[in-house]
Structure formats: structure tokens, C-alpha cells
Motif scaffolding. Structure first.
Motif, PDB file in Angstrom:
ATOM      1  N   ALA A 246       0.833  -1.207   0.000  1.00  0.00           N
ATOM      2  CA  ALA A 246       0.000   0.000   0.000  1.00  0.00           C
ATOM      3  C   ALA A 246       0.868   1.258   0.000  1.00  0.00           C
ATOM      4  O   ALA A 246       0.572   2.238  -0.700  1.00  0.00           O
ATOM      5  N   LEU A 247       1.970   1.228   0.804  1.00  0.00           N
ATOM      6  CA  LEU A 247       2.864   2.375   0.853  1.00  0.00           C
ATOM      7  C   LEU A 247       3.531   2.591  -0.498  1.00  0.00           C
ATOM      8  O   LEU A 247       3.626   3.718  -0.989  1.00  0.00           O
ATOM      9  N   SER A 248       3.987   1.506  -1.127  1.00  0.00           N
ATOM     10  CA  SER A 248       4.637   1.610  -2.429  1.00  0.00           C
ATOM     11  C   SER A 248       3.675   2.170  -3.462  1.00  0.00           C
ATOM     12  O   SER A 248       4.044   3.008  -4.293  1.00  0.00           O
ATOM     13  N   GLN A 249       2.421   1.720  -3.424  1.00  0.00           N
ATOM     14  CA  GLN A 249       1.437   2.206  -4.378  1.00  0.00           C
ATOM     15  C   GLN A 249       1.167   3.692  -4.189  1.00  0.00           C
ATOM     16  O   GLN A 249       1.014   4.445  -5.154  1.00  0.00           O
ATOM     17  N   SER A 250       1.114   4.129  -2.905  1.00  0.00           N
ATOM     18  CA  SER A 250       0.889   5.550  -2.641  1.00  0.00           C
ATOM     19  C   SER A 250       2.051   6.387  -3.161  1.00  0.00           C
ATOM     20  O   SER A 250       1.853   7.497  -3.665  1.00  0.00           O
ATOM     21  N   GLN A 251       3.277   5.861  -3.036  1.00  0.00           N
ATOM     22  CA  GLN A 251       4.439   6.579  -3.557  1.00  0.00           C
ATOM     23  C   GLN A 251       4.397   6.659  -5.080  1.00  0.00           C
ATOM     24  O   GLN A 251       4.721   7.689  -5.671  1.00  0.00           O
ATOM     25  N   ILE A 252       3.986   5.548  -5.704  1.00  0.00           N
ATOM     26  CA  ILE A 252       3.858   5.548  -7.165  1.00  0.00           C
ATOM     27  C   ILE A 252       2.806   6.549  -7.616  1.00  0.00           C
ATOM     28  O   ILE A 252       2.994   7.299  -8.581  1.00  0.00           O
ATOM     29  N   ASP A 253       1.680   6.580  -6.892  1.00  0.00           N
ATOM     30  CA  ASP A 253       0.619   7.525  -7.231  1.00  0.00           C
ATOM     31  C   ASP A 253       1.111   8.967  -7.111  1.00  0.00           C
ATOM     32  O   ASP A 253       0.781   9.830  -7.946  1.00  0.00           O
ATOM     33  N   ALA A 254       1.888   9.224  -6.045  1.00  0.00           N
ATOM     34  CA  ALA A 254       2.410  10.583  -5.853  1.00  0.00           C
ATOM     35  C   ALA A 254       3.373  10.963  -6.979  1.00  0.00           C
ATOM     36  O   ALA A 254       3.340  12.089  -7.496  1.00  0.00           O
ATOM     37  N   LEU A 255       4.240  10.027  -7.394  1.00  0.00           N
ATOM     38  CA  LEU A 255       5.172  10.297  -8.488  1.00  0.00           C
ATOM     39  C   LEU A 255       4.428  10.529  -9.798  1.00  0.00           C
ATOM     40  O   LEU A 255       4.800  11.404 -10.589  1.00  0.00           O
ATOM     41  N   ASN A 256       3.365   9.732 -10.014  1.00  0.00           N
ATOM     42  CA  ASN A 256       2.573   9.922 -11.232  1.00  0.00           C
ATOM     43  C   ASN A 256       1.912  11.297 -11.243  1.00  0.00           C
ATOM     44  O   ASN A 256       1.821  11.957 -12.281  1.00  0.00           O
ATOM     45  N   ALA A 257       1.428  11.714 -10.057  1.00  0.00           N
ATOM     46  CA  ALA A 257       0.808  13.029  -9.969  1.00  0.00           C
ATOM     47  C   ALA A 257       1.829  14.130 -10.270  1.00  0.00           C
ATOM     48  O   ALA A 257       1.530  15.105 -10.995  1.00  0.00           O
ATOM     49  N   GLN A 258       3.052  13.987  -9.741  1.00  0.00           N
ATOM     50  CA  GLN A 258       4.106  14.958 -10.020  1.00  0.00           C
ATOM     51  C   GLN A 258       4.446  14.989 -11.510  1.00  0.00           C
ATOM     52  O   GLN A 258       4.666  16.057 -12.105  1.00  0.00           O
ATOM     53  N   LEU A 259       4.507  13.801 -12.106  1.00  0.00           N
ATOM     54  CA  LEU A 259       4.826  13.716 -13.531  1.00  0.00           C
ATOM     55  C   LEU A 259       3.740  14.384 -14.371  1.00  0.00           C
ATOM     56  O   LEU A 259       4.038  15.108 -15.331  1.00  0.00           O
ATOM     57  N   ASN A 260       2.491  14.153 -13.997  1.00  0.00           N
ATOM     58  CA  ASN A 260       1.397  14.784 -14.728  1.00  0.00           C
ATOM     59  C   ASN A 260       1.459  16.309 -14.612  1.00  0.00           C
ATOM     60  O   ASN A 260       1.223  17.032 -15.586  1.00  0.00           O
TER      61      ASN A 260
ATOM     62  N   LYS B 107      14.751  12.802 -17.758  1.00  0.00           N
ATOM     63  CA  LYS B 107      15.192  13.603 -18.893  1.00  0.00           C
ATOM     64  C   LYS B 107      14.087  14.522 -19.414  1.00  0.00           C
ATOM     65  O   LYS B 107      14.344  15.474 -20.160  1.00  0.00           O
ATOM     66  N   LYS B 108      12.835  14.238 -19.015  1.00  0.00           N
ATOM     67  CA  LYS B 108      11.732  15.101 -19.445  1.00  0.00           C
ATOM     68  C   LYS B 108      11.884  16.512 -18.894  1.00  0.00           C
ATOM     69  O   LYS B 108      11.348  17.469 -19.465  1.00  0.00           O
ATOM     70  N   ASP B 109      12.598  16.639 -17.757  1.00  0.00           N
ATOM     71  CA  ASP B 109      12.823  17.966 -17.189  1.00  0.00           C
ATOM     72  C   ASP B 109      13.657  18.857 -18.117  1.00  0.00           C
ATOM     73  O   ASP B 109      13.664  20.086 -17.982  1.00  0.00           O
ATOM     74  N   LEU B 110      14.404  18.246 -19.051  1.00  0.00           N
ATOM     75  CA  LEU B 110      15.296  19.012 -19.915  1.00  0.00           C
ATOM     76  C   LEU B 110      14.562  19.682 -21.067  1.00  0.00           C
ATOM     77  O   LEU B 110      15.166  20.453 -21.827  1.00  0.00           O
ATOM     78  N   VAL B 111      13.257  19.374 -21.248  1.00  0.00           N
ATOM     79  CA  VAL B 111      12.492  20.011 -22.320  1.00  0.00           C
ATOM     80  C   VAL B 111      12.486  21.521 -22.145  1.00  0.00           C
ATOM     81  O   VAL B 111      12.753  22.292 -23.087  1.00  0.00           O
ATOM     82  N   ASN B 112      12.183  21.968 -20.941  1.00  0.00           N
ATOM     83  CA  ASN B 112      12.168  23.409 -20.678  1.00  0.00           C
ATOM     84  C   ASN B 112      13.571  24.006 -20.714  1.00  0.00           C
ATOM     85  O   ASN B 112      13.763  25.154 -21.114  1.00  0.00           O
ATOM     86  N   VAL B 113      14.556  23.217 -20.284  1.00  0.00           N
ATOM     87  CA  VAL B 113      15.942  23.693 -20.318  1.00  0.00           C
ATOM     88  C   VAL B 113      16.375  23.937 -21.758  1.00  0.00           C
ATOM     89  O   VAL B 113      17.090  24.909 -22.067  1.00  0.00           O
ATOM     90  N   GLU B 114      15.949  23.092 -22.679  1.00  0.00           N
ATOM     91  CA  GLU B 114      16.295  23.269 -24.094  1.00  0.00           C
ATOM     92  C   GLU B 114      15.740  24.580 -24.641  1.00  0.00           C
ATOM     93  O   GLU B 114      16.385  25.266 -25.450  1.00  0.00           O
ATOM     94  N   ALA B 115      14.528  24.917 -24.177  1.00  0.00           N
ATOM     95  CA  ALA B 115      13.937  26.177 -24.635  1.00  0.00           C
ATOM     96  C   ALA B 115      14.763  27.368 -24.157  1.00  0.00           C
ATOM     97  O   ALA B 115      14.998  28.331 -24.911  1.00  0.00           O
ATOM     98  N   VAL B 116      15.224  27.309 -22.892  1.00  0.00           N
ATOM     99  CA  VAL B 116      16.060  28.383 -22.356  1.00  0.00           C
ATOM    100  C   VAL B 116      17.396  28.425 -23.100  1.00  0.00           C
ATOM    101  O   VAL B 116      17.912  29.510 -23.438  1.00  0.00           O
ATOM    102  N   ALA B 117      17.985  27.237 -23.352  1.00  0.00           N
ATOM    103  CA  ALA B 117      19.265  27.180 -24.064  1.00  0.00           C
ATOM    104  C   ALA B 117      19.138  27.774 -25.464  1.00  0.00           C
ATOM    105  O   ALA B 117      20.024  28.517 -25.937  1.00  0.00           O
ATOM    106  N   LYS B 118      18.038  27.464 -26.124  1.00  0.00           N
ATOM    107  CA  LYS B 118      17.817  27.998 -27.470  1.00  0.00           C
ATOM    108  C   LYS B 118      17.750  29.519 -27.436  1.00  0.00           C
ATOM    109  O   LYS B 118      18.359  30.208 -28.279  1.00  0.00           O
ATOM    110  N   TYR B 119      17.016  30.047 -26.466  1.00  0.00           N
ATOM    111  CA  TYR B 119      16.910  31.499 -26.359  1.00  0.00           C
ATOM    112  C   TYR B 119      18.277  32.126 -26.074  1.00  0.00           C
ATOM    113  O   TYR B 119      18.642  33.151 -26.656  1.00  0.00           O
ATOM    114  N   ALA B 120      19.042  31.520 -25.159  1.00  0.00           N
ATOM    115  CA  ALA B 120      20.345  32.083 -24.799  1.00  0.00           C
ATOM    116  C   ALA B 120      21.285  32.122 -25.998  1.00  0.00           C
ATOM    117  O   ALA B 120      22.033  33.096 -26.186  1.00  0.00           O
ATOM    118  N   LYS B 121      21.257  31.069 -26.801  1.00  0.00           N
ATOM    119  CA  LYS B 121      22.135  31.024 -27.972  1.00  0.00           C
ATOM    120  C   LYS B 121      21.720  32.082 -29.000  1.00  0.00           C
ATOM    121  O   LYS B 121      22.572  32.765 -29.581  1.00  0.00           O
TER     122      LYS B 121
END
Length: 379
Positions: free
Chosen positions: A234-248, A292-306
Motif C-alpha cells: 500500500a505504501l509503495s502504491q501511494s508513492q507511485i501515485d504521488a510520483l505519477n501526480a508529479q509527472l502529470n 530527462k523530461k525535465d530538460l524540455v524546458n531547459v532546451e527552450a532556455v538554451a535555445k533562447y540564450a544562444k
């Protein structure tokens, strides 16, 4: 008077034992301990009475406190509990006994020893559940072994049974009150049962004893509760649910930023990048990016900086709830460096990147959100 005191002592202990409330604890399974755990040693002094096969038909007084049939004794035992309810014990007892031939029995003493192997049944733990804080344990036992009369150099086989009451003083010491019965072949008292009728009680030598002693538990004397698998699931499932919510949430934010970049004018985009740092998250005590999904926004910043020849600032953080300050400082610096390397891989010049480690912080909730590095356009 001696008889009265002994009888009252036994009765008092029994009443106190039975008056003890049943332990209001929930039953649960326990984990098996290693072979070297739950060993114990017992020592005790007893008062033993002999009922010999030779006294059949003599109509002798049956009281176990008569001088012609009783005397003191001693005992020592070593054993081990394999579960909270089942154990084995090897017990040696004896020294002074009586060969009962008549009610005078002058000089008819018998030095002996009895070595028994007992199976112990802790009914308190079996019926009420294991409780490390229980004061009284009710332990019937049964077994058998061999005995020898040293006075007459004869051996005998027999059976044994009784009840052991343990009253815990501490985790490693208990006071014992034991009542037992040894039923052995008819020559253990030195008088072979020749010419006597073999019937019922009189067919063997019977030894009854009451014993007071101490139990010393060696090493580990407790049992661990078996992990609750359902609760862990049950604890593991709650942690998975929390991670899924963060990902969403992260995916939704990514979509919002992409839409913002596509629709806003360059001036508005510059303002948004300046005022809104982009976050990259890390796992506990790690310096590699969690997703690595976190890098999507970083790529946008990198593109602007360049495209606009702008400088970037990377700030690293750790959560102050875990780790020492020195370690958190190092961890935050490494996380900033990791993100800076990603920006370089995206084509940003290293000369245009400034990194800073901010140590452990507690700015965000939940705690895991503090394990991050942020990227923003320098003012």
C-alpha cells in the motif's frame, strides 16, 4: 507448619498467575531468528518425593512431605526457543533421593541423577500471541531420558512431564516455579521391582518435585515482527501515485510553457525567462537528473540564450531535511554542474554559464522538490 507454608506459597503464586490479565495485544507473526538466538540457562533448587514400586500393598502415607519419601534436590538446564511457542530443553536434576520400603526408611538414602530432554510449549504465546512485555508465561513440557542411581550403580529409562511458570524480572532474567513428574523404571531407586506385581502407578518408580529457580536468557531473547507485506504494498502504491501526480503536473507545465513560447512575442518571452527559473529535479543523494523530461524546458532556455547571446545562471539545491550541511553543499554544487554540462551539450558556451551551490534548503513542499537545480537567464 512447614507443610502449610509450602502449600500456601504454591497457592499464592498460582492465584497471582491466574489473576494476571490477558495481554491486550494484537497477535502477529514473528520472523525466525538465527540458530544462536533465544538460548537460555536455568538453575534451581527443588523438593522431591519418591513413590517407589516396592511399596505396593504397604499402605504408606502418600504425603510428599513425609521424611521417609522426600528430600532436597538441585537442577540445571540449557535450552533454546525455536519459535515463541516451541522450545527444547536438556535438564539434569537429582543428587538426593529416597528408596521407599517402609515408613521408617532409616538410612535408605539414594544418590541419583536424571537427564531428560523436554519439549516446551509456551501456551501464553501460542494462545494470546507473542508479547515481549508479558510478565507471566505458562509453559507445559513433556519428554524422556535416562537416570542412574550412583548409590547402587543401576540405570533406568523413563518419561517426564510438568508445568513451568516463568515470571520475567527483565528481558534476560526470569524467576521459575516448576512442578514436575518423572516416571522411571523400577530400579532407579536401587531396588529392582522383583516379586512385586506390576500394575498402574506401582509398576514404576515415580518422582514428584516442586522447583524454584532462575532463567538466564543468553544473547538476543526477543522476536521481530514479520513485515506487513500488505502495508508495504500500500505504501509503495501511494508513492507511485504521488510520483505519477508529479509527472502529470510536470507534463502540464511543459505543455503550458511550450504554448507560451509559441504564442508570445519575443519581448514577452524574454521577460518570462528572466522572471521564471526552470527547474530540474534529482533523487535523494543523487547528482544525475531524475527524469530527462525535465530538460524540455531547459532546451527552450538554451535555445533562447544562444539566439540572443544571453548568459545563464544555474543554481543547485539539496533538501536540508537529510544529510549534513557540508554534504548538502557539495551535493548542490554537483547538481548545478550536472545541469551546466547539459546546457553545454545543447550548444551553450560554458563561458556564458554561471553555477552556484546553495546547500540544503526547505523552501518547497514536499521535501523532494528541494532536490533540484534551476536555470534562468541572467539579468
Amino acid at each position: 507448619m512447614k507443610k502449610l507454608l509450602i502449600v500456601l506459597a504454591f497457592a499464592g503464586v498460582s492465584m497471582c498467575s491466574m489473576a494476571q490479565d490477558a495481554d491486550p495485544v494484537q497477535k502477529y507473526s514473528v520472523a525466525t531468528n538465527s540458530f544462536w538466538s533465544n538460548w537460555f540457562i536455568q538453575v534451581g533448587a527443588d523438593w522431591n518425593a519418591w513413590y517407589s514400586g516396592q511399596e505396593h500393598g504397604m499402605d504408606l502415607e502418600k504425603s510428599p512431605f513425609k521424611d521417609f519419601r522426600s528430600g532436597p534436590g538441585a537442577a540445571v538446564a540449557i535450552g533454546k526457543w525455536f519459535t515463541p511457542g516451541l522450545g527444547l530443553r536438556t535438564k539434569l536434576q537429582g543428587i538426593w533421593g529416597k528408596s521407599v520400603n517402609d515408613d521408617v526408611n532409616a538410612g535408605n538414602f539414594n544418590k541419583y541423577w536424571i537427564l531428560n530432554e523436554h519439549i516446551l510449549f509456551n501456551l501464553s504465546n501460542m494462545l494470546l500471541g507473542y508479547n515481549p512485555n508479558r510478565v507471566w508465561n505458562f509453559i507445559p513440557f513433556a519428554g524422556g531420558g535416562v537416570g542412574r542411581t550412583m548409590t547402587h550403580n543401576l540405570y533406568a529409562m523413563g518419561l517426564s512431564a510438568g508445568i513451568l511458570n516463568e515470571f520475567n524480572v527483565s528481558r534476560h532474567v526470569a524467576i521459575n516455579l516448576e512442578l514436575g513428574w518423572n516416571r522411571y523404571e523400577g530400579d532407579l531407586d536401587g531396588n529392582e521391582n522383583v516379586g512385586r506385581p506390576n500394575r498402574g502407578w506401582d509398576s514404576h518408580d515415580n518422582n514428584l518435585y516442586g522447583e524454584v529457580g532462575l532463567t538466564f536468557n543468553l544473547g538476543r531473547a526477543t522476536w521481530d515482527k514479520t513485515p506487513d507485506v500488505d502495508a508495504i504494498k500500500a505504501l509503495s502504491q501511494s508513492q507511485i501515485d504521488a510520483l505519477n501526480a508529479q509527472l502529470n503536473d510536470a507534463n502540464a507545465e511543459n505543455a503550458r510553457l511550450k504554448e507560451m513560447l509559441a504564442n508570445q512575442k519575443p519581448a514577452e518571452s524574454v521577460k518570462e525567462f528572466v522572471t521564471t527559473p526552470v527547474s530540474v529535479f534529482f533523487n535523494l543523494n543523487k547528482t544525475n537528473i531524475a527524469s530527462k523530461k525535465d530538460l524540455v524546458n531547459v532546451e527552450a532556455v538554451a535555445k533562447y540564450a544562444k539566439e540572443n547571446d544571453r548568459k545563464l545562471v544555474v543554481n543547485g539545491y539539496a533538501d536540508s531535511a537529510t544529510g549534513k550541511p557540508d554534504h548538502n553543499q557539495w551535493l548542490s554544487e554537483k547538481r548545478a554542474e550536472t545541469v551546466a554540462n547539459e546546457l553545454v551539450n545543447m550548444g551553450v558556451s560554458r563561458d556564458n554559464i554561471t553555477t552556484k551551490g546553495n546547500g540544503g534548503v526547505d523552501e518547497l513542499s514536499p521535501i523532494s522538490f528541494n532536490r533540484r537545480a534551476t536555470v534562468e537567464v541572467a539579468e
